[in-house]
Design a protein around this motif. Structure first.
Motif, mmCIF file in Angstrom:
data_model
loop_
_atom_site.group_PDB
_atom_site.id
_atom_site.type_symbol
_atom_site.label_atom_id
_atom_site.label_comp_id
_atom_site.label_asym_id
_atom_site.label_seq_id
_atom_site.Cartn_x
_atom_site.Cartn_y
_atom_site.Cartn_z
ATOM 1 N N GLU A 42 13.386 -2.591 6.416
ATOM 2 C CA GLU A 42 12.163 -2.423 7.200
ATOM 3 C C GLU A 42 11.371 -1.175 6.856
ATOM 4 O O GLU A 42 10.317 -0.941 7.433
ATOM 5 C CB GLU A 42 12.505 -2.348 8.695
ATOM 6 N N THR A 43 11.891 -0.349 5.957
ATOM 7 C CA THR A 43 11.212 0.918 5.662
ATOM 8 C C THR A 43 10.972 1.095 4.175
ATOM 9 O O THR A 43 11.656 0.499 3.341
ATOM 10 C CB THR A 43 12.029 2.121 6.170
ATOM 11 N N HIS A 44 9.980 1.936 3.887
ATOM 12 C CA HIS A 44 9.669 2.254 2.501
ATOM 13 C C HIS A 44 9.382 3.742 2.403
ATOM 14 O O HIS A 44 9.191 4.423 3.413
ATOM 15 C CB HIS A 44 8.458 1.446 2.019
ATOM 16 N N ALA A 45 9.370 4.244 1.165
ATOM 17 C CA ALA A 45 9.078 5.659 0.930
ATOM 18 C C ALA A 45 8.220 5.772 -0.317
ATOM 19 O O ALA A 45 8.503 5.136 -1.331
ATOM 20 C CB ALA A 45 10.370 6.452 0.752
ATOM 21 N N ASN A 56 7.213 8.465 4.360
ATOM 22 C CA ASN A 56 8.108 7.365 4.732
ATOM 23 C C ASN A 56 7.450 6.534 5.807
ATOM 24 O O ASN A 56 6.769 7.084 6.675
ATOM 25 C CB ASN A 56 9.429 7.926 5.282
ATOM 26 N N VAL A 115 7.541 2.534 8.220
ATOM 27 C CA VAL A 115 8.078 1.215 8.541
ATOM 28 C C VAL A 115 7.128 0.182 7.972
ATOM 29 O O VAL A 115 5.909 0.315 8.105
ATOM 30 C CB VAL A 115 8.212 1.033 10.065
ATOM 31 N N TRP A 174 5.509 -2.795 8.568
ATOM 32 C CA TRP A 174 5.298 -3.674 9.726
ATOM 33 C C TRP A 174 4.746 -5.029 9.322
ATOM 34 O O TRP A 174 5.332 -6.064 9.586
ATOM 35 C CB TRP A 174 4.317 -3.022 10.713
#
Lengths: 170, 284
Positions: free
Chosen positions: A106-109, A135, A137, A139
């Motif tokens: 659910e997350t990216h950086a 960083n 989420v 969505w």
């Protein structure tokens, strides 16, 4: 990825004064952006969030537009070419890393790493590496969120560069 | 071995929909070695820097689902991501001039040249590892076969273990070689079921002086310009390339070479499913 940089939030260099390009304080730091080079082996690859792949036709141009946005800082005056004998600060910028990656489902950086070569006409030279990260989420749309993350990461790096430019001018 | 999200996505480009009944390891067909006139090696390495594995929050799964728990998961994942990205930053800075992709290219070139029957013509890294990009790389190649060696390297969540995984698959361009495939083409052209050969290789090593304190472990790995991490990455790349070159020589009837059990740097074990794992000896 869009080639035009859009600062994330209200960066310090726009909040420091009038914030309009061309509206400079007396004694503003004169800066010449000599060049921006993309040093990465694959200059188009910008990583991926899930199955959404990011590519940039001109990542160096995106970084250049980021530096040009520093012109909104009234304490900095960008010139196209410094006159001989001018105490201008010359900047040569290298883009070392620029990528977005999935961290959890659910997350990216996003990460941007720049090396700035500072020099003056009197021969003084220094180098500094800057890392900006963001960083988030993931969505809804990985595409638009990835773009926002890249701009936020570059904003973080530019804030530090803005401070260092002023410190070198001071 | 748990598949991290990033590597899971990469593997899906090679597997997608065609892996259900495919064994983890299939040897090079005996008849193929005499007919390979050229090999292009393509190494998909999607990542640009090392990362720390971040496990997904399981609140929703454990609690029976629902929107509230899904939001809890998102919040927990967000916090874990921020902490992990901040924690690994000193190590990334210390490794800024370590070119993992170039080292991998060189190791693959050196090791695979030992398999003279491959006639390796070109080794290059691919940063985009999607089904389309791999299929395009296969279509664009003029070699008789294309060997894909997808790589992932990361630290465990506590940064006490380094794992480098290589998934290798060999695809035929030459029609006579393509006839040696075990099954009809299905799915993306670079799906593992369409390969002449495939296997997975894992390099695993404990970080020096490893503890459960992530910041402590990363500080140790970052010290002296990342000296210990550079050494571990170099060792890992070399071992994986070595294992691949050795495995390409093997047939189902062969036993593994003595060198596999007498490696001075650690132990190489062939798992039940045919994959190979190197575990480095702990650093003193």
């Amino acid at each position: 990825m869009a080639p035009q940089f859009t600062p994330s939030g209200t960066p310090s260099w726009t909040a420091s004064g009038k914030g309009r390009t061309g509206d400079h304080a007396t004694g503003a730091c004169v800066v010449e952006l000599a060049g921006v080079r993309d040093m990465r082996a694959d200059p188009e690859s910008m990583g991926a969030v899930g199955s959404q792949v990011f590519q940039a036709a001109d990542a160096a141009g995106w970084v250049r537009s980021g530096f040009q946005s520093l012109g909104r800082d009234p304490r900095i005056k960008f010139v196209d070419k410094a006159a001989p004998g001018d105490p201008a600060l010359l900047l040569n910028v290298e883009l070392l890393k620029a990528y977005v990656t999935t961290v959890t489902s659910e997350t990216h950086a996003a990460t941007v790493v720049l090396r700035v070569h500072y020099s003056r006409q009197d021969g003084t030279r220094t180098d500094q590496v800057y890392r900006g990260t963001d960083n988030g989420v993931t969505w809804l749309s990985a595409g638009s969120e990835g773009q926002s993350s890249f701009n936020a990461a570059l904003t973080e790096a530019l804030e530090a560069i803005d401070r260092d430019i002023l410190a070198r001018c001071g | 071995m748990r598949l991290h999200t990033q590597f899971g996505i990469l593997l899906s480009a090679l597997c997608l929909g065609a892996c259900a009944n495919i064994p983890a390891h299939e040897y090079v067909p005996d008849a193929a070695r005499d007919h390979i006139t050229s090999t292009e090696v393509v190494a998909p390495v999607q990542q640009s820097e090392i990362y720390v594995f971040v496990p997904d929050s399981q609140a929703a799964a454990a609690g029976g689902g629902g929107l509230l728990l899904a939001l809890v998961d998102a919040g927990v994942n967000s916090i874990r991501t921020s902490k992990a990205e901040a924690a690994v930053r000193p190590l990334r800075d210390a490794l800024l001039d370590y070119n993992f992709d170039e080292m991998l290219q060189a190791d693959l070139k050196t090791s695979l040249s030992q398999d003279s029957w491959l006639h390796v013509s070109n080794v290059h890294v691919l940063k985009e590892a999607t089904n389309d990009s791999l299929d395009n790389a296969l279509a664009a190649s003029n070699a008789a076969v294309v060997l894909f060696t997808a790589i992932d390297y990361h630290l465990s969540n506590d940064a006490d273990v380094l794992t480098i995984t290589m998934t290798a698959s060999l695809f035929a361009k030459d029609q006579a070689l393509a006839a040696l495939k075990k099954r009809a083409t299905s799915g993306p052209k670079t799906a593992v079921g369409n390969a002449l050969y495939h296997n997975t290789f894992v390099f695993e090593t404990a970080a020096p002086g490893n503890t459960i304190d992530r910041d402590h472990n990363i500080a140790a790995l970052s010290a002296q310009n990342g000296a210990s991490m550079r050494a571990l990455l170099k060792l890992g790349e070399a071992k994986l390339a070595y294992m691949l070159a050795a495995d390409l020589q093997r047939t189902a009837a062969d036993s593994d070479p003595a060198a596999f059990s007498n490696d001075p740097d650690g132990s190489i074990v062939r798992q039940q499913n045919g994959t190979l794992k190197f575990t480095a000896k702990p650093a003193l």
